[in-house]
Design a protein around this motif. Structure first.
Motif, PDB file in Angstrom:
ATOM      1  N   GLY A  59     -11.393 -17.030 -27.360  1.00  0.00           N
ATOM      2  CA  GLY A  59     -11.080 -17.789 -28.564  1.00  0.00           C
ATOM      3  C   GLY A  59      -9.714 -17.417 -29.112  1.00  0.00           C
ATOM      4  N   ALA A  60      -9.357 -16.155 -29.017  1.00  0.00           N
ATOM      5  CA  ALA A  60      -8.024 -15.717 -29.476  1.00  0.00           C
ATOM      6  C   ALA A  60      -6.939 -16.385 -28.639  1.00  0.00           C
ATOM      7  N   ILE A  61      -7.170 -16.488 -27.349  1.00  0.00           N
ATOM      8  CA  ILE A  61      -6.195 -17.132 -26.474  1.00  0.00           C
ATOM      9  C   ILE A  61      -6.133 -18.640 -26.745  1.00  0.00           C
ATOM     10  N   ASP A  62      -7.312 -19.239 -26.973  1.00  0.00           N
ATOM     11  CA  ASP A  62      -7.377 -20.688 -27.227  1.00  0.00           C
ATOM     12  C   ASP A  62      -7.072 -21.044 -28.680  1.00  0.00           C
ATOM     13  N   ASP A  63      -6.814 -20.032 -29.508  1.00  0.00           N
ATOM     14  CA  ASP A  63      -6.521 -20.206 -30.928  1.00  0.00           C
ATOM     15  C   ASP A  63      -7.638 -20.942 -31.671  1.00  0.00           C
ATOM     16  N   CYS A  64      -8.873 -20.456 -31.460  1.00  0.00           N
ATOM     17  CA  CYS A  64     -10.013 -21.012 -32.177  1.00  0.00           C
ATOM     18  C   CYS A  64     -11.020 -19.895 -32.440  1.00  0.00           C
ATOM     19  N   HIS A  65     -11.964 -20.150 -33.335  1.00  0.00           N
ATOM     20  CA  HIS A  65     -13.034 -19.188 -33.568  1.00  0.00           C
ATOM     21  C   HIS A  65     -13.906 -19.156 -32.322  1.00  0.00           C
ATOM     22  N   TRP A  66     -14.425 -17.991 -31.985  1.00  0.00           N
ATOM     23  CA  TRP A  66     -15.171 -17.862 -30.732  1.00  0.00           C
ATOM     24  C   TRP A  66     -16.412 -18.735 -30.685  1.00  0.00           C
ATOM     25  N   THR A  67     -17.008 -19.057 -31.828  1.00  0.00           N
ATOM     26  CA  THR A  67     -18.192 -19.924 -31.820  1.00  0.00           C
ATOM     27  C   THR A  67     -17.823 -21.381 -31.550  1.00  0.00           C
ATOM     28  N   ASP A  68     -16.528 -21.710 -31.652  1.00  0.00           N
ATOM     29  CA  ASP A  68     -16.075 -23.076 -31.397  1.00  0.00           C
ATOM     30  C   ASP A  68     -15.701 -23.317 -29.940  1.00  0.00           C
ATOM     31  N   LEU A  69     -15.823 -22.296 -29.100  1.00  0.00           N
ATOM     32  CA  LEU A  69     -15.533 -22.500 -27.683  1.00  0.00           C
ATOM     33  C   LEU A  69     -16.544 -23.479 -27.087  1.00  0.00           C
ATOM     34  N   PRO A  70     -16.082 -24.448 -26.309  1.00  0.00           N
ATOM     35  CA  PRO A  70     -17.013 -25.382 -25.672  1.00  0.00           C
ATOM     36  C   PRO A  70     -17.918 -24.659 -24.671  1.00  0.00           C
ATOM     37  N   ALA A  71     -19.100 -25.202 -24.464  1.00  0.00           N
ATOM     38  CA  ALA A  71     -20.067 -24.600 -23.535  1.00  0.00           C
ATOM     39  C   ALA A  71     -19.480 -24.472 -22.133  1.00  0.00           C
ATOM     40  N   GLU A  72     -18.665 -25.449 -21.716  1.00  0.00           N
ATOM     41  CA  GLU A  72     -18.061 -25.398 -20.381  1.00  0.00           C
ATOM     42  C   GLU A  72     -17.111 -24.200 -20.264  1.00  0.00           C
ATOM     43  N   ARG A  73     -16.388 -23.924 -21.331  1.00  0.00           N
ATOM     44  CA  ARG A  73     -15.451 -22.783 -21.335  1.00  0.00           C
ATOM     45  C   ARG A  73     -16.235 -21.480 -21.221  1.00  0.00           C
ATOM     46  N   LYS A  74     -17.346 -21.381 -21.980  1.00  0.00           N
ATOM     47  CA  LYS A  74     -18.170 -20.173 -21.923  1.00  0.00           C
ATOM     48  C   LYS A  74     -18.764 -19.987 -20.533  1.00  0.00           C
ATOM     49  N   GLU A  75     -19.246 -21.087 -19.928  1.00  0.00           N
ATOM     50  CA  GLU A  75     -19.812 -21.003 -18.586  1.00  0.00           C
ATOM     51  C   GLU A  75     -18.746 -20.568 -17.576  1.00  0.00           C
ATOM     52  N   GLY A  76     -17.530 -21.085 -17.742  1.00  0.00           N
ATOM     53  CA  GLY A  76     -16.428 -20.692 -16.869  1.00  0.00           C
ATOM     54  C   GLY A  76     -16.090 -19.214 -17.005  1.00  0.00           C
ATOM     55  N   LEU A  77     -16.116 -18.719 -18.246  1.00  0.00           N
ATOM     56  CA  LEU A  77     -15.853 -17.298 -18.475  1.00  0.00           C
ATOM     57  C   LEU A  77     -16.915 -16.429 -17.808  1.00  0.00           C
ATOM     58  N   ILE A  78     -18.174 -16.838 -17.946  1.00  0.00           N
ATOM     59  CA  ILE A  78     -19.267 -16.071 -17.333  1.00  0.00           C
ATOM     60  C   ILE A  78     -19.143 -16.093 -15.811  1.00  0.00           C
ATOM     61  N   SER A  79     -18.783 -17.244 -15.257  1.00  0.00           N
ATOM     62  CA  SER A  79     -18.596 -17.353 -13.814  1.00  0.00           C
ATOM     63  C   SER A  79     -17.439 -16.467 -13.349  1.00  0.00           C
ATOM     64  N   ASP A  80     -16.330 -16.503 -14.074  1.00  0.00           N
ATOM     65  CA  ASP A  80     -15.182 -15.656 -13.739  1.00  0.00           C
ATOM     66  C   ASP A  80     -15.543 -14.176 -13.834  1.00  0.00           C
ATOM     67  N   LEU A  81     -16.338 -13.832 -14.848  1.00  0.00           N
ATOM     68  CA  LEU A  81     -16.767 -12.449 -15.019  1.00  0.00           C
ATOM     69  C   LEU A  81     -17.654 -12.013 -13.854  1.00  0.00           C
ATOM     70  N   ALA A  82     -18.587 -12.871 -13.460  1.00  0.00           N
ATOM     71  CA  ALA A  82     -19.476 -12.545 -12.335  1.00  0.00           C
ATOM     72  C   ALA A  82     -18.665 -12.352 -11.050  1.00  0.00           C
ATOM     73  N   ASP A  83     -17.682 -13.220 -10.835  1.00  0.00           N
ATOM     74  CA  ASP A  83     -16.833 -13.084  -9.640  1.00  0.00           C
ATOM     75  C   ASP A  83     -16.056 -11.771  -9.668  1.00  0.00           C
ATOM     76  N   ALA A  84     -15.485 -11.458 -10.815  1.00  0.00           N
ATOM     77  CA  ALA A  84     -14.695 -10.225 -10.942  1.00  0.00           C
ATOM     78  C   ALA A  84     -15.565  -8.987 -10.757  1.00  0.00           C
ATOM     79  N   GLU A  85     -16.782  -9.027 -11.296  1.00  0.00           N
ATOM     80  CA  GLU A  85     -17.677  -7.870 -11.148  1.00  0.00           C
ATOM     81  C   GLU A  85     -18.176  -7.741  -9.723  1.00  0.00           C
ATOM     82  N   SER A  86     -18.383  -8.853  -9.020  1.00  0.00           N
ATOM     83  CA  SER A  86     -18.854  -8.756  -7.636  1.00  0.00           C
ATOM     84  C   SER A  86     -17.743  -8.245  -6.715  1.00  0.00           C
TER      85      SER A  86
END
Length: 136
Positions: A59-86
């Motif tokens: 949200g800081a990068i997108d210049d919005c409150h974190w609760t305003d992040l779209p669901a697709e953005r959150k899903e993308g972040l989780i996917s990126d996190l899973a890839d990075a952790e694997s």
């Protein structure tokens, strides 16, 4: 850049302290490193952040409150996190200690792969070294 400009949006005092300890002191640092890598730095430092921190950083990068992040953005972040952790799994301190002990003892560290033989037959029955009939 003034001190006020250095504050990262959506980040409270506790998270800000975590970020400082991993070397992220400004929004510029966050932009340079990226939200997923910063989140992993915090996690690897031994802190236990929730996904809300990841969303706050994005949200800081997108210049919005974190609760305003779209669901697709959150899903993308989780996917990126899973890839990075694997790519580079985070071991618990117990796994790290087991690896260090095994290295000191000169043996192969224990595997977390369940497919390896762990004293069980193919039918899932554990082999015992002795039975009641052996002593008769």
């Amino acid at each position: 850049m003034s001190v006020k400009d250095a504050k990262i949006r959506n980040v409270g005092p506790k998270s800000a302290a975590w970020l400082r300890q991993v070397g992220v002191r400004s929004a510029e640092d966050l932009f340079r490193i990226g939200p997923v890598d910063v989140f992993l730095k915090v996690k690897r430092a031994g802190f236990r952040p929730s996904l809300n921190l990841l969303y706050s950083l994005a949200g800081a990068i997108d210049d919005c409150h974190w609760t305003d992040l779209p669901a697709e953005r959150k899903e993308g972040l989780i996917s990126d996190l899973a890839d990075a952790e694997s790519d580079n799994p985070i071991k618990t301190r117990w796994e790290k200690q087991a690896d260090r002990s095994a290295e000191i003892d000169g043996i192969v560290p224990p595997s977390t792969d369940d497919s390896e033989n762990s004293g069980f037959d193919d039918d899932g029955v554990r082999e015992l070294s002795g039975t009641a009939t052996d002593s008769e």
